[in-house]
Motif scaffolding. Sequence first.
Motif, mmCIF file in Angstrom:
data_model
loop_
_atom_site.group_PDB
_atom_site.id
_atom_site.type_symbol
_atom_site.label_atom_id
_atom_site.label_comp_id
_atom_site.label_asym_id
_atom_site.label_seq_id
_atom_site.Cartn_x
_atom_site.Cartn_y
_atom_site.Cartn_z
ATOM 1 N N ALA A 143 6.309 -7.295 -2.951
ATOM 2 C CA ALA A 143 7.721 -7.667 -2.875
ATOM 3 C C ALA A 143 8.500 -6.625 -2.075
ATOM 4 C CB ALA A 143 8.302 -7.793 -4.283
ATOM 5 N N ARG A 144 8.084 -5.368 -2.177
ATOM 6 C CA ARG A 144 8.747 -4.311 -1.422
ATOM 7 C C ARG A 144 8.489 -4.493 0.065
ATOM 8 N NH1 ARG A 144 8.771 2.140 -2.804
ATOM 9 N NH2 ARG A 144 6.590 2.021 -2.194
ATOM 10 N N GLN A 145 7.244 -4.882 0.392
ATOM 11 C CA GLN A 145 6.931 -5.133 1.801
ATOM 12 C C GLN A 145 7.725 -6.333 2.339
ATOM 13 O OE1 GLN A 145 2.618 -5.332 1.812
ATOM 14 N NE2 GLN A 145 2.547 -3.210 1.117
ATOM 15 N N ARG A 146 7.978 -7.326 1.485
ATOM 16 C CA ARG A 146 8.775 -8.497 1.910
ATOM 17 C C ARG A 146 10.260 -8.184 1.956
ATOM 18 N NH1 ARG A 146 5.466 -11.319 -2.062
ATOM 19 N NH2 ARG A 146 7.232 -11.275 -3.485
ATOM 20 N N GLY A 147 10.661 -7.011 1.410
ATOM 21 C CA GLY A 147 12.077 -6.646 1.367
ATOM 22 C C GLY A 147 12.791 -7.184 0.137
ATOM 23 N N GLU A 148 12.016 -7.724 -0.831
ATOM 24 C CA GLU A 148 12.638 -8.274 -2.043
ATOM 25 C C GLU A 148 13.009 -7.150 -3.011
ATOM 26 O OE1 GLU A 148 11.616 -12.048 -4.751
ATOM 27 O OE2 GLU A 148 9.904 -11.341 -3.588
ATOM 28 N N VAL A 149 12.324 -6.013 -2.867
ATOM 29 C CA VAL A 149 12.598 -4.828 -3.684
ATOM 30 C C VAL A 149 13.010 -3.730 -2.708
ATOM 31 C CG1 VAL A 149 11.493 -3.060 -5.128
ATOM 32 C CG2 VAL A 149 10.920 -5.485 -5.457
ATOM 33 N N ALA A 150 14.050 -2.969 -3.071
ATOM 34 C CA ALA A 150 14.518 -1.888 -2.196
ATOM 35 C C ALA A 150 13.387 -0.891 -1.972
ATOM 36 C CB ALA A 150 15.720 -1.197 -2.822
ATOM 37 N N ALA A 151 13.322 -0.363 -0.749
ATOM 38 C CA ALA A 151 12.272 0.609 -0.411
ATOM 39 C C ALA A 151 12.360 1.818 -1.341
ATOM 40 C CB ALA A 151 12.402 1.032 1.047
ATOM 41 N N ALA A 152 13.576 2.128 -1.821
ATOM 42 C CA ALA A 152 13.763 3.305 -2.686
ATOM 43 C C ALA A 152 13.228 3.070 -4.102
ATOM 44 C CB ALA A 152 15.234 3.679 -2.737
ATOM 45 N N ASP A 153 13.008 1.813 -4.477
ATOM 46 C CA ASP A 153 12.533 1.525 -5.840
ATOM 47 C C ASP A 153 11.034 1.778 -5.936
ATOM 48 O OD1 ASP A 153 15.034 0.835 -6.665
ATOM 49 O OD2 ASP A 153 14.684 -1.324 -6.717
ATOM 50 N N GLU A 154 10.648 2.717 -6.752
ATOM 51 C CA GLU A 154 9.233 3.015 -6.954
ATOM 52 C C GLU A 154 8.580 1.884 -7.765
ATOM 53 O OE1 GLU A 154 6.975 5.168 -6.050
ATOM 54 O OE2 GLU A 154 8.481 6.002 -4.682
ATOM 55 N N PRO A 155 7.471 1.313 -7.277
ATOM 56 C CA PRO A 155 6.794 0.277 -8.070
ATOM 57 C C PRO A 155 6.500 0.728 -9.502
ATOM 58 C CG PRO A 155 5.897 0.321 -5.864
ATOM 59 C CD PRO A 155 6.865 1.451 -5.945
ATOM 60 N N ALA A 156 6.078 1.988 -9.679
ATOM 61 C CA ALA A 156 5.756 2.467 -11.036
ATOM 62 C C ALA A 156 6.993 2.404 -11.939
ATOM 63 C CB ALA A 156 5.207 3.888 -10.981
ATOM 64 N N ASP A 157 8.183 2.670 -11.365
ATOM 65 C CA ASP A 157 9.418 2.611 -12.162
ATOM 66 C C ASP A 157 9.735 1.165 -12.547
ATOM 67 O OD1 ASP A 157 9.529 5.286 -11.662
ATOM 68 O OD2 ASP A 157 11.419 5.256 -10.547
ATOM 69 N N VAL A 158 9.595 0.263 -11.574
ATOM 70 C CA VAL A 158 9.877 -1.150 -11.853
ATOM 71 C C VAL A 158 8.946 -1.653 -12.967
ATOM 72 C CG1 VAL A 158 9.918 -3.482 -10.875
ATOM 73 C CG2 VAL A 158 10.682 -1.547 -9.478
ATOM 74 N N VAL A 159 7.677 -1.271 -12.897
ATOM 75 C CA VAL A 159 6.711 -1.699 -13.915
ATOM 76 C C VAL A 159 7.074 -1.104 -15.285
ATOM 77 C CG1 VAL A 159 4.275 -1.616 -14.613
ATOM 78 C CG2 VAL A 159 4.867 -2.073 -12.221
ATOM 79 N N ALA A 160 7.511 0.152 -15.305
ATOM 80 C CA ALA A 160 7.907 0.782 -16.578
ATOM 81 C C ALA A 160 9.082 0.036 -17.213
ATOM 82 C CB ALA A 160 8.274 2.250 -16.349
ATOM 83 N N LEU A 161 10.056 -0.384 -16.386
ATOM 84 C CA LEU A 161 11.233 -1.088 -16.909
ATOM 85 C C LEU A 161 10.862 -2.476 -17.432
ATOM 86 C CD1 LEU A 161 13.971 -0.264 -14.223
ATOM 87 C CD2 LEU A 161 13.549 0.887 -16.399
ATOM 88 N N LEU A 162 9.811 -3.056 -16.857
ATOM 89 C CA LEU A 162 9.388 -4.399 -17.253
ATOM 90 C C LEU A 162 8.455 -4.367 -18.466
ATOM 91 C CD1 LEU A 162 9.182 -7.463 -16.412
ATOM 92 C CD2 LEU A 162 7.124 -6.818 -15.144
ATOM 93 N N VAL A 163 7.437 -3.522 -18.374
ATOM 94 C CA VAL A 163 6.380 -3.523 -19.394
ATOM 95 C C VAL A 163 6.785 -2.675 -20.609
ATOM 96 C CG1 VAL A 163 3.995 -2.845 -19.827
ATOM 97 C CG2 VAL A 163 4.587 -3.986 -17.681
ATOM 98 N N GLY A 164 7.571 -1.592 -20.362
ATOM 99 C CA GLY A 164 7.982 -0.703 -21.455
ATOM 100 C C GLY A 164 8.606 -1.459 -22.626
ATOM 101 N N PRO A 165 9.601 -2.323 -22.385
ATOM 102 C CA PRO A 165 10.214 -3.054 -23.498
ATOM 103 C C PRO A 165 9.231 -3.974 -24.236
ATOM 104 C CG PRO A 165 11.653 -3.081 -21.580
ATOM 105 C CD PRO A 165 10.358 -2.498 -21.121
ATOM 106 N N LEU A 166 8.246 -4.516 -23.519
ATOM 107 C CA LEU A 166 7.256 -5.388 -24.176
ATOM 108 C C LEU A 166 6.351 -4.549 -25.082
ATOM 109 C CD1 LEU A 166 6.243 -7.505 -21.037
ATOM 110 C CD2 LEU A 166 7.930 -8.110 -22.777
ATOM 111 N N PHE A 167 5.891 -3.407 -24.572
ATOM 112 C CA PHE A 167 5.058 -2.509 -25.381
ATOM 113 C C PHE A 167 5.854 -2.000 -26.593
ATOM 114 C CE2 PHE A 167 1.672 -0.872 -22.113
ATOM 115 C CZ PHE A 167 1.274 -2.177 -21.882
ATOM 116 N N TYR A 168 7.128 -1.687 -26.342
ATOM 117 C CA TYR A 168 8.007 -1.196 -27.429
ATOM 118 C C TYR A 168 8.048 -2.192 -28.580
ATOM 119 C CZ TYR A 168 12.477 -0.005 -29.687
ATOM 120 O OH TYR A 168 13.469 0.288 -30.589
ATOM 121 N N ARG A 169 8.213 -3.469 -28.241
ATOM 122 C CA ARG A 169 8.276 -4.489 -29.298
ATOM 123 C C ARG A 169 6.943 -4.667 -30.012
ATOM 124 N NH1 ARG A 169 12.578 -8.837 -30.189
ATOM 125 N NH2 ARG A 169 14.218 -7.913 -28.992
#
Lengths: 198, 198
Positions: A143-169
């Motif tokens: 998605a970053r290569q397609r420009g859907e995610v800002a180049a400054a957004d680290e994939p690892a950070d995006v994954v943490a924001l997505l998966v972290g809340p699921l693991f938390y629950r």
Amino acid sequence: MVEGVESAVGLDRRVARSKDAVLSATYELMLEGGLGGVSVDEVSRRCGVAKTTIYRHWPSRAALVLDACSQMGVAAPQPDTGSLADDLRILVEGLVAELGAPGWASVLPSVIDAAERDPDIARAHASLHRTLMAPFVEAVERARQRGEVAAADEPADVVALLVGPLFYRRWFSREPLDASFVETVLSGMPGRRPRDTP
Amino acid sequence: MVEGVESAVGLDRRVARSKDAVLSATYELMLEGGLGGVSVDEVSRRCGVAKTTIYRHWPSRAALVLDACSQMGVAAPQPDTGSLADDLRILVEGLVAELGAPGWASVLPSVIDAAERDPDIARAHASLHRTLMAPFVEAVERARQRGEVAAADEPADVVALLVGPLFYRRWFSREPLDASFVETVLSGMPGRRPRDTP
């Protein structure tokens, strides 16, 4: 010569089968009692492979547990719909199903606990974690290569924001991972805001 | 009469002191080896309180471990700056410091692992989790009353989105909980968007 080759192949197959049986029994015991529930005696009883054979392939209980840990999770198939929101929805729905099933989700806390004090287990856990998260990281990279995610957004950070809340629950608040919560988590992801937020 | 009262108070204090010593030794052993590292023998050796005395207050090793678990975390002081963003920043910075220190953060995985299979430990963990998260939930509740958070946003969901990624980094991906990641997490919270997102 041909017979010799076939025997060697036959032997390899028998060895592979018995190693699989040992790893399956180890995994079963981990499902029942976490890492602490595994003993070579019990593995041998469970799968019918002699202890001497087990020790020929794994020099110690620790080595066997490590091997079983590193083979514990299976990466989800890589979705590639061309839209990050759709890719993440597929991956999250698969993950939520795994988190609710009796499988690696009930063993992972014992691996994480052991990883706090054992560097070898920490390395096995890191490898398992990379396997489980690889399709998420890959979806965000694309998605970053397609420009859907800002180049400054680290994939690892995006994954943490997505998966972290699921693991938390699943492991911390032990609240249900229901459809409404999944929507809440997905709606905060990049690639959704331009389309779905006013 | 007065002397009798004083003796009773003195006895209560001695009992309280010895119970504290037992719980502290139990907690120390948990820090070193997780829940599995606790034995009543070792607790007795460590704090000098006789096993018979320990068993007078806690009928079993399990009861002692449960009590030590439930007293493990201390709720952070409740910030009340009048702004959700500021309250959450204070709470998150405190939490990140705790996650990086040798304390409950290194014991929690063993509690969560045991909670997978032991309903008593699951209850103790739930109570510990509520204690640790209470200031976060309260901060969001207050912001909702001020209208800073939409009435439809469940405080438990907001807390999961905030704390989940931090827990994910600490125990799952084992990436550093650096200032830049903390900013990324805080910037996704309600009460920031109207002010900080163009």
